[in-house]
Motif scaffolding. Sequence first.
Motif, short mmCIF file in Angstrom:
data_model
loop_
_atom_site.label_atom_id
_atom_site.label_comp_id
_atom_site.label_asym_id
_atom_site.label_seq_id
_atom_site.Cartn_x
_atom_site.Cartn_y
_atom_site.Cartn_z
N PRO A 122 0.66 -1.30 -0.08
CA PRO A 122 0.13 0.04 -0.12
C PRO A 122 0.93 1.32 -0.05
O PRO A 122 2.06 1.10 0.37
CB PRO A 122 -0.72 0.02 1.24
N LYS B 98 -4.14 -1.81 3.43
CA LYS B 98 -4.89 -2.34 2.46
C LYS B 98 -5.94 -3.16 3.12
O LYS B 98 -5.37 -4.17 4.07
CB LYS B 98 -4.45 -2.96 1.13
N SER C 108 -0.44 4.04 4.77
CA SER C 108 -1.60 3.35 4.54
C SER C 108 -1.66 1.86 4.71
O SER C 108 -0.49 1.11 4.59
CB SER C 108 -1.94 3.73 3.09
N ALA D 283 0.35 0.67 8.99
CA ALA D 283 0.95 1.04 7.56
C ALA D 283 1.78 -0.16 7.18
O ALA D 283 2.58 -0.58 7.56
CB ALA D 283 1.76 2.24 7.97
N THR E 157 -7.51 0.73 -0.13
CA THR E 157 -6.83 1.65 0.61
C THR E 157 -7.21 2.44 1.59
O THR E 157 -8.14 3.33 1.44
CB THR E 157 -5.70 2.30 -0.26
N VAL E 158 -6.47 2.11 2.95
CA VAL E 158 -7.19 3.35 4.14
C VAL E 158 -6.09 3.60 4.63
O VAL E 158 -4.85 3.18 4.78
CB VAL E 158 -8.11 2.45 5.32
N THR E 159 -6.01 5.00 5.34
CA THR E 159 -5.09 5.25 5.91
C THR E 159 -4.98 4.63 7.42
O THR E 159 -5.74 4.14 7.99
CB THR E 159 -5.44 6.73 6.45
N ALA E 160 -3.56 4.36 7.84
CA ALA E 160 -3.33 3.58 8.97
C ALA E 160 -3.86 4.15 10.12
O ALA E 160 -3.85 5.42 10.29
CB ALA E 160 -1.84 3.45 9.07
N SER F 239 2.42 4.90 1.31
CA SER F 239 3.09 5.17 2.65
C SER F 239 2.10 5.65 3.44
O SER F 239 1.35 6.43 2.99
CB SER F 239 4.39 6.15 2.33
#
Length: 227
Positions: free
Chosen positions: A127, A133, A131, A199, A169-172, A129
């Motif tokens: 994914p 998945k 982030s 991440a 994809t999502v923000t960690a 940086s």
Amino acid sequence: MKKLSLMALGAVLLLSACKKDSDDPPGPDPSKAKVMFGHTTISADTLSVSINNSMLGFNPGLSFLSTTNYVDVDPGAATVTFKIASAQIDLASVNTTFAANNSYSVFATGVVTSPSAVVTTDDLSAPPSGSAKVRFINLSSDALSESFFVGPNKLDSNIQYKGVTPFRTVTAGSYNIVALPDAPKQHLVKTLASVPLSAGKIYTIMLYGTENGAGAAQLNMKVISNN
């Protein structure tokens, strides 16, 4: 003399580097497919797995709600068969094709009286940086049509039995993960609270079990790490 000493030191360092390289474990074999196996079949005991009648060496076997690491599999047409390990009785099988240098998951699902198997193609590319998945797979045989939320964000809708979403994809961060059935079954909403999505990591959120199941067979979710 000093020059000779420096040359000797350089030779030692070069030999050390060569030795280290030779001791390093081999990297992924691009001539093989990578396959992970999972067991969500309700009331089925520990499973073994064969591909084209060749048994894979899982020890002590695949217990309920467990998954394996990715294993190397020869590319080409494949019949994957899950068996009850204690008796080597066929439980469920699926015909598929594995491509070299690609990744897959194969899940045994359903209930022991009506078993099934499903194959997914797994995108294990890293994914971006900062982030993670994440994807959702519906392995509950209750014929629920699910919406999938990570935090307040609905990522997918109308996910039927054996349906799987793409990796999103999502923000960690830490999120509540929700599987919400369509009406009139919305009382069966399932939530995993404060799930950390790190991440660089890739996850599968698995819905399993049934509305009337007891204990581990109750409708629920589980997070699987794909890397």
